[in-house]
Design an enzyme around this catalytic site. Structure first.
Site, PDB file in Angstrom:
ATOM      1  N   HIS A 102       0.825  -1.216   0.000  1.00 48.92           N
ATOM      2  CA  HIS A 102       0.000   0.000   0.000  1.00 48.92           C
ATOM      3  C   HIS A 102       0.851   1.255   0.000  1.00 48.92           C
ATOM      4  O   HIS A 102       1.809   1.388   0.745  1.00 48.92           O
ATOM      5  CB  HIS A 102      -1.053  -0.006   1.110  1.00 48.92           C
ATOM      6  CG  HIS A 102      -0.534   0.000   2.510  1.00 48.92           C
ATOM      7  ND1 HIS A 102      -0.206   1.153   3.176  1.00 48.92           N
ATOM      8  CD2 HIS A 102      -0.312  -1.002   3.391  1.00 48.92           C
ATOM      9  CE1 HIS A 102       0.190   0.853   4.401  1.00 48.92           C
ATOM     10  NE2 HIS A 102       0.141  -0.439   4.559  1.00 48.92           N
ATOM     11  N   ASP A 127       6.201   0.502   6.667  1.00 42.46           N
ATOM     12  CA  ASP A 127       4.738   0.389   6.484  1.00 42.46           C
ATOM     13  C   ASP A 127       4.238   1.507   5.592  1.00 42.46           C
ATOM     14  O   ASP A 127       3.917   2.582   6.081  1.00 42.46           O
ATOM     15  CB  ASP A 127       4.040   0.423   7.849  1.00 42.46           C
ATOM     16  CG  ASP A 127       2.560   0.140   7.742  1.00 42.46           C
ATOM     17  OD1 ASP A 127       2.114  -0.337   6.691  1.00 42.46           O
ATOM     18  OD2 ASP A 127       1.837   0.392   8.720  1.00 42.46           O
ATOM     19  N   GLU A 160      -4.907   1.832   2.498  1.00 40.70           N
ATOM     20  CA  GLU A 160      -5.018   0.663   3.388  1.00 40.70           C
ATOM     21  C   GLU A 160      -5.224   1.107   4.817  1.00 40.70           C
ATOM     22  O   GLU A 160      -5.991   0.521   5.561  1.00 40.70           O
ATOM     23  CB  GLU A 160      -3.751  -0.206   3.280  1.00 40.70           C
ATOM     24  CG  GLU A 160      -3.846  -1.537   4.019  1.00 40.70           C
ATOM     25  CD  GLU A 160      -3.437  -1.476   5.483  1.00 40.70           C
ATOM     26  OE1 GLU A 160      -3.778  -2.410   6.229  1.00 40.70           O
ATOM     27  OE2 GLU A 160      -2.801  -0.496   5.903  1.00 40.70           O
ATOM     28  N   GLU A 161      -4.517   2.167   5.205  1.00 40.97           N
ATOM     29  CA  GLU A 161      -4.476   2.536   6.625  1.00 40.97           C
ATOM     30  C   GLU A 161      -5.799   3.012   7.204  1.00 40.97           C
ATOM     31  O   GLU A 161      -6.105   2.725   8.349  1.00 40.97           O
ATOM     32  CB  GLU A 161      -3.406   3.614   6.866  1.00 40.97           C
ATOM     33  CG  GLU A 161      -1.964   3.176   6.572  1.00 40.97           C
ATOM     34  CD  GLU A 161      -1.450   2.141   7.544  1.00 40.97           C
ATOM     35  OE1 GLU A 161      -2.213   1.660   8.392  1.00 40.97           O
ATOM     36  OE2 GLU A 161      -0.264   1.783   7.435  1.00 40.97           O
ATOM     37  N   ASP A 190       3.272  -6.422   3.431  1.00 38.68           N
ATOM     38  CA  ASP A 190       2.868  -5.345   4.334  1.00 38.68           C
ATOM     39  C   ASP A 190       3.198  -5.700   5.785  1.00 38.68           C
ATOM     40  O   ASP A 190       2.412  -5.459   6.689  1.00 38.68           O
ATOM     41  CB  ASP A 190       1.362  -5.051   4.159  1.00 38.68           C
ATOM     42  CG  ASP A 190       0.916  -3.824   4.945  1.00 38.68           C
ATOM     43  OD1 ASP A 190       1.786  -3.015   5.338  1.00 38.68           O
ATOM     44  OD2 ASP A 190      -0.300  -3.682   5.186  1.00 38.68           O
ATOM     45  N   HIS A 228       3.594   2.834  12.615  1.00 39.70           N
ATOM     46  CA  HIS A 228       2.671   3.981  12.802  1.00 39.70           C
ATOM     47  C   HIS A 228       3.241   5.080  13.697  1.00 39.70           C
ATOM     48  O   HIS A 228       2.490   5.793  14.358  1.00 39.70           O
ATOM     49  CB  HIS A 228       1.309   3.518  13.364  1.00 39.70           C
ATOM     50  CG  HIS A 228       0.554   2.591  12.466  1.00 39.70           C
ATOM     51  ND1 HIS A 228      -0.680   2.066  12.794  1.00 39.70           N
ATOM     52  CD2 HIS A 228       0.850   2.088  11.236  1.00 39.70           C
ATOM     53  CE1 HIS A 228      -1.109   1.291  11.802  1.00 39.70           C
ATOM     54  NE2 HIS A 228      -0.184   1.280  10.862  1.00 39.70           N
TER      55      HIS A 228
HETATM   56 ZN    ZN Z   1       0.635  -1.429   6.338  1.00 43.47          ZN
END
Ligand code: ZN
Length: 456
Positions: free
Chosen positions: A278, A290, A324-325, A352, A422
């Site tokens: 993503h 990520d 995606e997030e 991912d 994140h």
């Molecule tokens: Zn991800």
């Protein structure tokens, strides 16, 4: 007797020829990736030159253009965009989280971050006392006591789980559904312990959701270090006050795109093998692990095979999924278009889980396809891939399940992922060049084998 011996030796020969051939090709894929690989350079461009890529942001738009340009530059047969509307959430100015007037430490600022999709408190902020729980059962038992309070969800990821994704899965309900469950009992906001494996000074953001009919209250994550401090204070100061100020906003949906690049197959060109990651990331960092890693590895799979002069039997696609997030709109759109265009996908592979050292692949779908892939295990063992036993695929390829598409997840080592996931720490310098390249090569080797032998 003579005839069967001859037949036996003929087949023995042809089998070992095929295996040698595959061994040689896979060796060459790894050689190329490790000596002339492009994934690390691509990741630098995506993470350092472009940076954070939250859906609807200028960074996400730049990443779309970058991906299209890159795949055209590498000379893939076709490169195109799939328009998709995405949620547009913005964080606004820096959040404030403050322990107020503690008998032990007085006023103290703590490290918090708004959860993606949350409403803000606005400039007036929220002042309330804090009530700590470990799970939704504890919350429900408190009943009316929750009214007017900030609920503090403080159940850590289980550190004894070797698979950190399982530990994440065991804790993330607090972040995803905490605000809804607390609002049902009259809470004014939720403070969620960050989904991190260690004790860290920085918070981890991530998606949260609301449901219709339940009041919208703000959700924020607090660093694991400050969660520990707060919990300690609450043991003696039951009516500890907290001040929360956040400025995030949910704006109108914004236009964006999935980016698709493809190398067309020969003999079975209508059979598609998808490999993707993503393109969007959280706003706090560069989204290197990520999921910048997954994106550049997917482009690299096609580039490697093409640069080796490999002519695929089947069509191989790299897809940079958007959103995606905080919405999965890109993955959903991709599956919708596949159905509409009557495309036949024989396998979808997603990377991912970070750009770390390869361990194997997760799989989900028919037992027959799983056993075909497991039979290739000896070809992967020289490269330290051995784990082909876990169930799973990937979020973006998930919507293809209803079309019966076999799901595969690239499975790297998981021990470091949740200390940066994140957070502002998910940056380009945290990705090791060789580890990233080994991942690209592993994915390319798997795509090569699926292309050559199919999954039936
Ligand atoms: Zn991800």
């Amino acid at each position: 007797m003579y005839r069967s011996l001859l037949l036996f030796s003929f087949f023995a020969c042809s089998t070992s020829f095929a295996q040698n051939n595959d061994q040689t090709t896979i060796r060459e894929i790894f050689n190329q990736a490790l000596s002339r690989g492009e994934s690390h350079n691509m990741l630098r461009e995506l993470c350092v030159d472009i940076g954070p890529r939250l859906s609807g942001s200028p960074g996400a738009a730049a990443a779309v253009e970058w991906s299209r340009h890159k795949m055209n530059e590498y000379g893939f047969d076709s490169v195109w965009l799939q328009p998709v509307m995405v949620p547009h959430w913005v964080r606004g100015q820096q959040e404030i989280g403050r322990i107020v007037n503690s008998k032990k430490i007085g006023n103290k600022e703590v490290s918090i971050t708004s959860l993606g999709g949350s409403i803000g408190t606005g400039p007036a902020g929220i002042s309330a006392s804090i009530i700590e729980v470990k799970n939704f059962d504890e919350l429900k038992q408190l009943g009316a006591k929750v009214q007017g309070k900030i609920v503090f969800f403080n159940r850590p990821m289980d550190p004894t789980k070797i698979n950190t994704f399982a530990a994440y899965g065991g804790a993330v309900d607090q972040r995803g559904n905490g605000a809804v469950e607390a609002a049902k009992l009259g809470a004014v906001a939720v403070l969620v312990r960050s989904m991190g494996t260690g004790i860290e000074p920085y918070p981890h953001t991530g998606g949260m959701r609301y449901v219709t009919g339940v009041k919208l209250i703000p959700g924020v994550a607090i660093s694991t270090k400050d969660a520990e401090l707060l919990s300690k204070l609450l043991k003696d100061e039951k009516d500890l006050q907290f001040y929360l100020e956040t400025h995030c906003q949910i704006l109108e949906d914004a236009p964006s795109f999935n980016v698709v690049g493809e190398i067309r197959g020969g003999e079975y060109k209508d059979e598609i093998i998808v490999v993707g990651g993503h393109l969007d990331s959280w706003d706090l960092a560069q989204g290197a692990h990520d999921d910048g890693a997954g994106c550049v590895q997917s482009i690299e799979v096609l580039r490697l095979l093409k640069s080796m002069g490999y002519k695929p039997k089947r069509t191989i696609r790299a897809v940079m999924f958007m959103n995606e997030e905080n919405g999965l709109r890109g993955g959903t759109k991709y599956a919708e278009l596949a159905l509409q265009n009557k495309e036949k996908h024989i396998a979808a592979i997603e990377s991912d889980r970070g750009g770390y050292t390869p361990r194997g692949f997760t799989m989900s779908g028919s037992e027959n396809s799983k056993s075909i892939i497991k039979s290739w295990k000896p070809l992967f063992e020289p490269y330290d891939l051995w784990d082909f036993n876990q169930e799973g695929g990937g979020a973006d390829i998930g919507p293809l399940i209803s079309q019966g598409v076999f799901q595969i997840g690239y499975l790297p080592d998981s021990q470091r992922y949740f200390s940066i996931h994140h957070t502002p720490e998910d940056t380009f310098d945290k990705v090791d060049k060789r580890e990233l390249e080994l991942g690209s090569a592993s994915m390319a080797a798997l795509v090569y084998l699926i292309d050559r032998y199919g999954l039936k």
